[in-house]
Design a protein around this motif. Structure first.
Motif, PDB file in Angstrom:
ATOM      1  N   ASP A  86      72.066  34.637  51.508  1.00  0.00           N
ATOM      2  CA  ASP A  86      72.172  33.345  51.459  1.00  0.00           C
ATOM      3  C   ASP A  86      70.805  32.601  50.889  1.00  0.00           C
ATOM      4  O   ASP A  86      70.905  31.612  50.577  1.00  0.00           O
ATOM      5  N   LEU A  87      69.841  33.425  50.981  1.00  0.00           N
ATOM      6  CA  LEU A  87      68.577  32.998  50.123  1.00  0.00           C
ATOM      7  C   LEU A  87      68.777  32.797  48.729  1.00  0.00           C
ATOM      8  O   LEU A  87      68.349  32.043  48.140  1.00  0.00           O
ATOM      9  N   LYS A  88      69.658  33.659  48.178  1.00  0.00           N
ATOM     10  CA  LYS A  88      69.814  34.028  46.767  1.00  0.00           C
ATOM     11  C   LYS A  88      70.651  32.682  46.466  1.00  0.00           C
ATOM     12  O   LYS A  88      70.468  32.043  45.252  1.00  0.00           O
ATOM     13  N   GLN A  89      71.923  32.528  47.198  1.00  0.00           N
ATOM     14  CA  GLN A  89      72.512  31.323  47.183  1.00  0.00           C
ATOM     15  C   GLN A  89      72.003  30.068  46.990  1.00  0.00           C
ATOM     16  O   GLN A  89      71.864  29.177  46.234  1.00  0.00           O
ATOM     17  N   TYR A  90      71.078  29.736  47.955  1.00  0.00           N
ATOM     18  CA  TYR A  90      70.081  28.557  48.210  1.00  0.00           C
ATOM     19  C   TYR A  90      69.277  28.456  46.915  1.00  0.00           C
ATOM     20  O   TYR A  90      69.164  27.457  46.407  1.00  0.00           O
ATOM     21  N   ALA A  91      68.633  29.726  46.606  1.00  0.00           N
ATOM     22  CA  ALA A  91      67.709  29.607  45.249  1.00  0.00           C
ATOM     23  C   ALA A  91      68.599  29.210  44.011  1.00  0.00           C
ATOM     24  O   ALA A  91      67.856  28.326  43.408  1.00  0.00           O
ATOM     25  N   HIS A  92      69.678  29.811  43.986  1.00  0.00           N
ATOM     26  CA  HIS A  92      70.524  29.226  42.614  1.00  0.00           C
ATOM     27  C   HIS A  92      70.808  27.689  42.644  1.00  0.00           C
ATOM     28  O   HIS A  92      70.682  27.146  41.717  1.00  0.00           O
ATOM     29  N   LEU A  93      71.307  27.339  44.076  1.00  0.00           N
ATOM     30  CA  LEU A  93      71.535  25.704  44.026  1.00  0.00           C
ATOM     31  C   LEU A  93      70.249  24.943  43.803  1.00  0.00           C
ATOM     32  O   LEU A  93      70.260  24.026  43.118  1.00  0.00           O
ATOM     33  N   TYR A  94      69.162  25.317  44.410  1.00  0.00           N
ATOM     34  CA  TYR A  94      67.880  24.755  44.096  1.00  0.00           C
ATOM     35  C   TYR A  94      67.362  24.604  42.720  1.00  0.00           C
ATOM     36  O   TYR A  94      66.968  23.515  42.282  1.00  0.00           O
ATOM     37  N   ASN A  95      67.411  25.693  42.264  1.00  0.00           N
ATOM     38  CA  ASN A  95      67.052  25.958  40.732  1.00  0.00           C
ATOM     39  C   ASN A  95      67.969  24.937  39.873  1.00  0.00           C
ATOM     40  O   ASN A  95      67.555  24.667  38.860  1.00  0.00           O
ATOM     41  N   THR A  96      69.244  25.009  40.025  1.00  0.00           N
ATOM     42  CA  THR A  96      70.252  23.972  39.397  1.00  0.00           C
ATOM     43  C   THR A  96      69.653  22.551  39.235  1.00  0.00           C
ATOM     44  O   THR A  96      69.614  21.974  38.608  1.00  0.00           O
ATOM     45  N   MET A  97      69.428  22.208  40.595  1.00  0.00           N
ATOM     46  CA  MET A  97      68.754  20.793  40.743  1.00  0.00           C
ATOM     47  C   MET A  97      67.472  20.834  39.998  1.00  0.00           C
ATOM     48  O   MET A  97      67.286  19.536  39.498  1.00  0.00           O
ATOM     49  N   LEU A  98      66.630  21.681  40.020  1.00  0.00           N
ATOM     50  CA  LEU A  98      65.290  21.625  39.344  1.00  0.00           C
ATOM     51  C   LEU A  98      65.699  21.468  37.751  1.00  0.00           C
ATOM     52  O   LEU A  98      64.779  20.531  37.218  1.00  0.00           O
ATOM     53  N   GLU A  99      66.403  22.276  37.331  1.00  0.00           N
ATOM     54  CA  GLU A  99      66.598  22.236  35.994  1.00  0.00           C
ATOM     55  C   GLU A  99      67.198  20.992  35.436  1.00  0.00           C
ATOM     56  O   GLU A  99      66.896  20.563  34.428  1.00  0.00           O
ATOM     57  N   ALA A 100      68.309  20.484  36.421  1.00  0.00           N
ATOM     58  CA  ALA A 100      68.647  19.215  35.811  1.00  0.00           C
ATOM     59  C   ALA A 100      67.950  17.988  36.028  1.00  0.00           C
ATOM     60  O   ALA A 100      68.288  16.783  35.294  1.00  0.00           O
ATOM     61  N   GLN A 101      66.835  18.010  36.786  1.00  0.00           N
ATOM     62  CA  GLN A 101      66.040  17.020  36.916  1.00  0.00           C
ATOM     63  C   GLN A 101      64.663  17.262  36.395  1.00  0.00           C
ATOM     64  O   GLN A 101      63.644  16.538  36.922  1.00  0.00           O
ATOM     65  N   GLU A 102      64.393  18.067  35.380  1.00  0.00           N
ATOM     66  CA  GLU A 102      63.343  18.645  34.914  1.00  0.00           C
ATOM     67  C   GLU A 102      62.429  17.517  34.514  1.00  0.00           C
ATOM     68  O   GLU A 102      60.954  17.392  35.049  1.00  0.00           O
ATOM     69  N   TYR A 175      56.351  29.964  29.188  1.00  0.00           N
ATOM     70  CA  TYR A 175      55.372  30.756  29.486  1.00  0.00           C
ATOM     71  C   TYR A 175      55.369  32.057  29.597  1.00  0.00           C
ATOM     72  O   TYR A 175      54.380  32.841  29.435  1.00  0.00           O
ATOM     73  N   ASN A 176      56.540  32.606  29.866  1.00  0.00           N
ATOM     74  CA  ASN A 176      56.865  34.030  30.293  1.00  0.00           C
ATOM     75  C   ASN A 176      57.021  34.908  29.022  1.00  0.00           C
ATOM     76  O   ASN A 176      57.314  35.650  28.995  1.00  0.00           O
ATOM     77  N   GLN A 177      57.374  33.884  27.901  1.00  0.00           N
ATOM     78  CA  GLN A 177      57.673  34.491  26.601  1.00  0.00           C
ATOM     79  C   GLN A 177      58.911  35.170  26.596  1.00  0.00           C
ATOM     80  O   GLN A 177      59.049  36.322  25.817  1.00  0.00           O
ATOM     81  N   GLY A 178      60.014  34.935  27.300  1.00  0.00           N
ATOM     82  CA  GLY A 178      61.030  35.781  27.461  1.00  0.00           C
ATOM     83  C   GLY A 178      61.190  37.226  27.832  1.00  0.00           C
ATOM     84  O   GLY A 178      61.837  38.026  27.773  1.00  0.00           O
ATOM     85  N   SER A 179      60.242  37.553  28.890  1.00  0.00           N
ATOM     86  CA  SER A 179      59.802  38.838  29.241  1.00  0.00           C
ATOM     87  C   SER A 179      60.632  39.004  30.431  1.00  0.00           C
ATOM     88  O   SER A 179      60.999  40.337  30.707  1.00  0.00           O
ATOM     89  N   TYR A 180      61.356  38.230  30.976  1.00  0.00           N
ATOM     90  CA  TYR A 180      62.371  38.341  32.060  1.00  0.00           C
ATOM     91  C   TYR A 180      63.068  37.157  32.120  1.00  0.00           C
ATOM     92  O   TYR A 180      62.686  35.905  31.686  1.00  0.00           O
ATOM     93  N   SER A 181      64.260  37.192  32.598  1.00  0.00           N
ATOM     94  CA  SER A 181      65.306  36.159  32.666  1.00  0.00           C
ATOM     95  C   SER A 181      65.019  35.275  34.093  1.00  0.00           C
ATOM     96  O   SER A 181      64.440  35.566  34.794  1.00  0.00           O
ATOM     97  N   CYS A 182      65.958  34.228  34.047  1.00  0.00           N
ATOM     98  CA  CYS A 182      65.845  33.293  35.281  1.00  0.00           C
ATOM     99  C   CYS A 182      66.527  34.043  36.475  1.00  0.00           C
ATOM    100  O   CYS A 182      65.893  33.986  37.497  1.00  0.00           O
ATOM    101  N   GLU A 183      67.376  34.870  36.130  1.00  0.00           N
ATOM    102  CA  GLU A 183      68.116  35.669  37.319  1.00  0.00           C
ATOM    103  C   GLU A 183      67.112  36.731  37.863  1.00  0.00           C
ATOM    104  O   GLU A 183      66.835  36.743  39.028  1.00  0.00           O
ATOM    105  N   ASP A 184      66.295  37.286  36.810  1.00  0.00           N
ATOM    106  CA  ASP A 184      65.317  38.154  37.368  1.00  0.00           C
ATOM    107  C   ASP A 184      64.195  37.510  38.202  1.00  0.00           C
ATOM    108  O   ASP A 184      63.955  38.145  39.074  1.00  0.00           O
TER     109      ASP A 184
END
Length: 213
Positions: A86-102, A175-184
């Protein structure tokens, strides 16, 4: 829906989209209803037929940004009652909103101390429903014995969403210079948060993990 109602709805949508652009580029104080109306392709009189003030329009912009996420979390069937899922689902939804409204989010952060009190209240009120969904879920999980009974869900939710916000801001500036992905990053946030709030003793979790090796 008749022609008049449809036209009114389209105008309102155009105004919200225009306001989002203007607030993102000029800030809360710099944005004017005249400029918002110009970008929307209407006059100020039309704007004020839909929104009584700039603050009311600001609230509509924020509510619109989080509407899909709030709606998705409003139904009980959206939750599996498994904390990590559930928290992973919430995190993905929340992240989608953050990226759309950056752009809008960066503007709000940059001028946070300069916001008039009325604007601050509007922002808090409009953003509140999305956080409340997660607070309610954690409280329900506490009653079911899944989350620590002594956990205060309000700062916990602020911490969790704060991690997601920080991740978006860092990724968008490389900032992370591609050392890990958004999913990570999301997976790590969820793992750490679940470990911290779970009613299951850490020793039990570690024992379970050690048995997998």
């Amino acid at each position: 829906m008749n022609k008049t109602i449809r036209s009114s709805t389209l105008t309102r949508t155009r105004l919200i989209e225009a306001a989002s652009q203007v607030f993102a580029s000029l800030g809360v104080q710099g944005a004017t209803t005249r400029e918002i109306a110009r970008v929307a392709g209407v006059n100020e009189v039309t704007l004020f037929r839909h929104f009584a003030s700039k603050e009311q329009l600001l609230g509509a912009v924020i509510e619109n940004a989080s509407a899909l996420q709030t709606e998705a979390l409003a139904h009980p069937e959206a939750w599996t009652q498994d904390l990590k899922t559930d928290l992973k689902q919430y995190a993905h939804l929340y992240n989608t909103m953050l990226e759309a409204q950056e752009d809008l989010i960066r503007t709000f952060i940059g001028e946070a101390k300069r916001h008039p009190e009325a604007a601050k209240q509007v922002i808090q009120k409009a953003a509140k429903p999305l956080g409340e969904k997660l607070v309610a879920y954690l409280q329900s999980s506490q009653r079911r014995g899944k989350v620590k009974a002594d956990l205060d869900p309000f700062p916990a939710v602020d911490m969790f969403t704060g991690m997601l916000l920080a991740g978006m801001l860092c990724r968008s500036t490389n900032y992370n210079q591609g050392s890990y992905s958004c999913e990570d990053y999301i997976e790590t946030c969820v793992d750490i948060f679940v470990c911290g709030i779970s009613a299951t003793p850490l020793s039990v979790i570690n024992t379970a993990v050690s048995h997998d090796f």
